[in-house]
Write a protein that holds these residues in place. Structure first.
Motif, PDB file in Angstrom:
ATOM      1  N   MET A  83       1.111  -1.216  -0.067  1.00 49.72           N
ATOM      2  CA  MET A  83       0.041  -0.227  -0.062  1.00 49.72           C
ATOM      3  C   MET A  83       0.728   1.121   0.013  1.00 49.72           C
ATOM      4  O   MET A  83       0.709   2.260  -0.812  1.00 49.72           O
ATOM      5  CB  MET A  83      -0.938   0.067   1.262  1.00 49.72           C
ATOM      6  CG  MET A  83      -1.943  -1.088   1.103  1.00 49.72           C
ATOM      7  SD  MET A  83      -3.229  -0.966  -0.307  1.00 49.72           S
ATOM      8  CE  MET A  83      -4.236   0.710   0.376  1.00 49.72           C
ATOM      9  N   GLU A  84       1.986   1.269   0.892  1.00 48.87           N
ATOM     10  CA  GLU A  84       2.801   2.375   0.886  1.00 48.87           C
ATOM     11  C   GLU A  84       3.525   2.624  -0.440  1.00 48.87           C
ATOM     12  O   GLU A  84       3.719   3.667  -1.009  1.00 48.87           O
ATOM     13  CB  GLU A  84       3.960   2.251   2.025  1.00 48.87           C
ATOM     14  CG  GLU A  84       3.293   2.524   3.346  1.00 48.87           C
ATOM     15  CD  GLU A  84       3.064   4.075   3.488  1.00 48.87           C
ATOM     16  OE1 GLU A  84       3.641   4.964   3.233  1.00 48.87           O
ATOM     17  OE2 GLU A  84       1.716   4.345   3.711  1.00 48.87           O
ATOM     18  N   ASN A  95      -4.310  -3.556  -5.328  1.00 53.04           N
ATOM     19  CA  ASN A  95      -5.170  -4.844  -5.659  1.00 53.04           C
ATOM     20  C   ASN A  95      -4.405  -5.905  -5.009  1.00 53.04           C
ATOM     21  O   ASN A  95      -5.024  -6.795  -4.385  1.00 53.04           O
ATOM     22  CB  ASN A  95      -5.521  -4.964  -7.127  1.00 53.04           C
ATOM     23  CG  ASN A  95      -6.533  -4.130  -7.309  1.00 53.04           C
ATOM     24  OD1 ASN A  95      -7.367  -3.521  -6.852  1.00 53.04           O
ATOM     25  ND2 ASN A  95      -6.549  -3.797  -8.859  1.00 53.04           N
ATOM     26  N   LYS A  96      -3.180  -5.981  -5.110  1.00 60.29           N
ATOM     27  CA  LYS A  96      -2.705  -7.178  -4.528  1.00 60.29           C
ATOM     28  C   LYS A  96      -2.438  -7.009  -2.989  1.00 60.29           C
ATOM     29  O   LYS A  96      -2.786  -8.176  -2.376  1.00 60.29           O
ATOM     30  CB  LYS A  96      -1.082  -7.002  -5.048  1.00 60.29           C
ATOM     31  CG  LYS A  96      -0.730  -7.597  -6.550  1.00 60.29           C
ATOM     32  CD  LYS A  96       0.491  -7.480  -6.915  1.00 60.29           C
ATOM     33  CE  LYS A  96       0.782  -7.506  -8.378  1.00 60.29           C
ATOM     34  NZ  LYS A  96      -0.200  -8.527  -9.234  1.00 60.29           N
ATOM     35  N   ALA A  97      -2.447  -5.876  -2.412  1.00 59.98           N
ATOM     36  CA  ALA A  97      -2.566  -5.668  -0.982  1.00 59.98           C
ATOM     37  C   ALA A  97      -3.831  -6.207  -0.452  1.00 59.98           C
ATOM     38  O   ALA A  97      -3.926  -6.898   0.435  1.00 59.98           O
ATOM     39  CB  ALA A  97      -2.343  -4.274  -0.737  1.00 59.98           C
ATOM     40  N   LEU A  98      -4.931  -5.530  -1.302  1.00 55.09           N
ATOM     41  CA  LEU A  98      -6.169  -6.170  -0.939  1.00 55.09           C
ATOM     42  C   LEU A  98      -6.293  -7.659  -0.902  1.00 55.09           C
ATOM     43  O   LEU A  98      -7.377  -8.022   0.126  1.00 55.09           O
ATOM     44  CB  LEU A  98      -7.284  -5.479  -2.041  1.00 55.09           C
ATOM     45  CG  LEU A  98      -8.813  -5.735  -1.665  1.00 55.09           C
ATOM     46  CD1 LEU A  98      -9.283  -5.334  -0.469  1.00 55.09           C
ATOM     47  CD2 LEU A  98      -9.278  -5.129  -2.868  1.00 55.09           C
ATOM     48  N   ALA A  99      -5.982  -8.176  -1.913  1.00 56.63           N
ATOM     49  CA  ALA A  99      -6.104  -9.726  -1.994  1.00 56.63           C
ATOM     50  C   ALA A  99      -5.366 -10.437  -0.628  1.00 56.63           C
ATOM     51  O   ALA A  99      -6.043 -11.469  -0.230  1.00 56.63           O
ATOM     52  CB  ALA A  99      -5.330 -10.270  -3.163  1.00 56.63           C
ATOM     53  N   ILE A 100      -4.176  -9.803  -0.620  1.00 56.57           N
ATOM     54  CA  ILE A 100      -3.452 -10.386   0.804  1.00 56.57           C
ATOM     55  C   ILE A 100      -4.288 -10.207   1.971  1.00 56.57           C
ATOM     56  O   ILE A 100      -4.520 -11.035   2.675  1.00 56.57           O
ATOM     57  CB  ILE A 100      -2.184  -9.777   0.989  1.00 56.57           C
ATOM     58  CG1 ILE A 100      -1.193 -10.049  -0.239  1.00 56.57           C
ATOM     59  CG2 ILE A 100      -1.319 -10.076   2.270  1.00 56.57           C
ATOM     60  CD1 ILE A 100       0.124  -9.494  -0.315  1.00 56.57           C
ATOM     61  N   ASN A 116     -10.057  -5.856   8.662  1.00 58.23           N
ATOM     62  CA  ASN A 116     -11.577  -5.200   7.923  1.00 58.23           C
ATOM     63  C   ASN A 116     -11.241  -3.860   7.520  1.00 58.23           C
ATOM     64  O   ASN A 116     -11.796  -3.441   6.592  1.00 58.23           O
ATOM     65  CB  ASN A 116     -12.660  -5.507   8.753  1.00 58.23           C
ATOM     66  CG  ASN A 116     -13.634  -5.847   8.031  1.00 58.23           C
ATOM     67  OD1 ASN A 116     -13.851  -6.316   6.989  1.00 58.23           O
ATOM     68  ND2 ASN A 116     -14.920  -5.078   8.639  1.00 58.23           N
ATOM     69  N   THR A 117     -10.725  -2.907   8.477  1.00 62.33           N
ATOM     70  CA  THR A 117     -10.330  -1.671   8.189  1.00 62.33           C
ATOM     71  C   THR A 117      -9.629  -1.494   6.926  1.00 62.33           C
ATOM     72  O   THR A 117      -9.820  -0.523   6.218  1.00 62.33           O
ATOM     73  CB  THR A 117     -10.105  -0.743   9.574  1.00 62.33           C
ATOM     74  OG1 THR A 117     -10.826  -1.161  10.610  1.00 62.33           O
ATOM     75  CG2 THR A 117      -9.705   0.443   9.262  1.00 62.33           C
ATOM     76  N   LYS A 118      -8.484  -2.110   6.980  1.00 59.66           N
ATOM     77  CA  LYS A 118      -7.506  -2.120   5.984  1.00 59.66           C
ATOM     78  C   LYS A 118      -8.156  -2.471   4.568  1.00 59.66           C
ATOM     79  O   LYS A 118      -7.850  -1.868   3.516  1.00 59.66           O
ATOM     80  CB  LYS A 118      -6.285  -2.964   6.202  1.00 59.66           C
ATOM     81  CG  LYS A 118      -5.491  -2.208   7.285  1.00 59.66           C
ATOM     82  CD  LYS A 118      -4.217  -2.977   7.552  1.00 59.66           C
ATOM     83  CE  LYS A 118      -3.368  -2.419   8.603  1.00 59.66           C
ATOM     84  NZ  LYS A 118      -2.195  -3.074   8.895  1.00 59.66           N
ATOM     85  N   ILE A 119      -9.074  -3.578   4.552  1.00 51.74           N
ATOM     86  CA  ILE A 119      -9.828  -4.120   3.357  1.00 51.74           C
ATOM     87  C   ILE A 119     -10.662  -2.890   2.847  1.00 51.74           C
ATOM     88  O   ILE A 119     -10.722  -2.595   1.734  1.00 51.74           O
ATOM     89  CB  ILE A 119     -10.647  -5.212   3.677  1.00 51.74           C
ATOM     90  CG1 ILE A 119      -9.731  -6.622   3.993  1.00 51.74           C
ATOM     91  CG2 ILE A 119     -11.534  -5.586   2.551  1.00 51.74           C
ATOM     92  CD1 ILE A 119     -10.257  -7.670   4.432  1.00 51.74           C
ATOM     93  N   ALA A 122      -8.383  -0.255   1.468  1.00 50.07           N
ATOM     94  CA  ALA A 122      -7.818  -0.208   0.122  1.00 50.07           C
ATOM     95  C   ALA A 122      -9.079  -0.451  -1.034  1.00 50.07           C
ATOM     96  O   ALA A 122      -8.866  -0.143  -2.235  1.00 50.07           O
ATOM     97  CB  ALA A 122      -7.287  -1.776   0.155  1.00 50.07           C
ATOM     98  N   LYS A 123     -10.016  -0.846  -0.577  1.00 51.21           N
ATOM     99  CA  LYS A 123     -11.317  -0.541  -1.611  1.00 51.21           C
ATOM    100  C   LYS A 123     -11.692   0.652  -2.044  1.00 51.21           C
ATOM    101  O   LYS A 123     -12.206   0.973  -3.049  1.00 51.21           O
ATOM    102  CB  LYS A 123     -12.612  -1.394  -1.033  1.00 51.21           C
ATOM    103  CG  LYS A 123     -12.519  -2.903  -1.006  1.00 51.21           C
ATOM    104  CD  LYS A 123     -13.607  -3.499  -0.737  1.00 51.21           C
ATOM    105  CE  LYS A 123     -13.568  -5.157  -0.942  1.00 51.21           C
ATOM    106  NZ  LYS A 123     -14.699  -5.824  -0.133  1.00 51.21           N
ATOM    107  N   ASN A 124     -11.415   1.532  -0.923  1.00 47.97           N
ATOM    108  CA  ASN A 124     -11.734   2.910  -1.228  1.00 47.97           C
ATOM    109  C   ASN A 124     -10.832   3.747  -1.933  1.00 47.97           C
ATOM    110  O   ASN A 124     -10.977   4.940  -2.110  1.00 47.97           O
ATOM    111  CB  ASN A 124     -12.381   3.716   0.049  1.00 47.97           C
ATOM    112  CG  ASN A 124     -13.667   3.020   0.546  1.00 47.97           C
ATOM    113  OD1 ASN A 124     -14.596   2.757  -0.233  1.00 47.97           O
ATOM    114  ND2 ASN A 124     -13.722   2.996   1.802  1.00 47.97           N
ATOM    115  N   GLN A 125      -9.850   3.201  -2.106  1.00 45.71           N
ATOM    116  CA  GLN A 125      -8.556   4.233  -2.985  1.00 45.71           C
ATOM    117  C   GLN A 125      -8.420   3.898  -4.244  1.00 45.71           C
ATOM    118  O   GLN A 125      -8.901   3.093  -4.819  1.00 45.71           O
ATOM    119  CB  GLN A 125      -7.247   3.653  -2.253  1.00 45.71           C
ATOM    120  CG  GLN A 125      -7.214   4.211  -0.702  1.00 45.71           C
ATOM    121  CD  GLN A 125      -5.842   4.001  -0.321  1.00 45.71           C
ATOM    122  OE1 GLN A 125      -4.883   3.486  -0.650  1.00 45.71           O
ATOM    123  NE2 GLN A 125      -5.627   4.461   1.080  1.00 45.71           N
TER     124      GLN A 125
END
Length: 125
Positions: A83-84, A95-100, A116-119, A122-125
């Protein structure tokens, strides 16, 4: 399967690589050669380089990281790094971070509000 002593050493090695990756600061501009060299050097520890990160499908990347003995916490740290690293204008690994993150949430058998917050983020970015 690794015995306990080797597993502990491997875990410490992985933690050190992840700490180094997470300590790198990425700003929304192209990577300098020095920064790229640092990232490539650390990714090498997982049998990766920047271009292979681009090429790997999400599931392939997760399988590779699991084969490299990353536990759920370490997988989360790697996803955080992705993500960073996505702040660099030429790379987008969200998308790779979201999948992980989703893999961790599904496979860990423990619901994590943090994941869950990170998911959601990631979906909102």
């Amino acid at each position: 399967m690794l015995n306990k002593g080797l597993r502990d050493e491997e875990s410490i090695r992985i933690d050190n690589v992840l700490k180094t990756l997470r300590a790198l600061d990425f700003v929304p501009q192209p990577l300098t050669d020095d920064k790229k060299f640092e990232v490539e050097n650390q990714l090498k520890e997982f049998g990766l380089h920047i271009e292979s990160l681009v090429e790997y499908q999400n599931e392939e990347l997760i399988r590779l990281l699991v084969r490299c003995h990353l536990d759920f916490n370490q997988l989360e740290q790697f996803a955080d790094f992705l993500m960073e690293f996505s702040k660099v204008e030429t790379y987008n690994f969200k998308n790779k971070a979201l999948a992980i993150y989703q893999y961790i949430q599904n496979e860990s058998n423990v619901f994590s509000f943090g994941i869950n917050t990170k998911i959601a983020s990631a979906k909102n970015q």
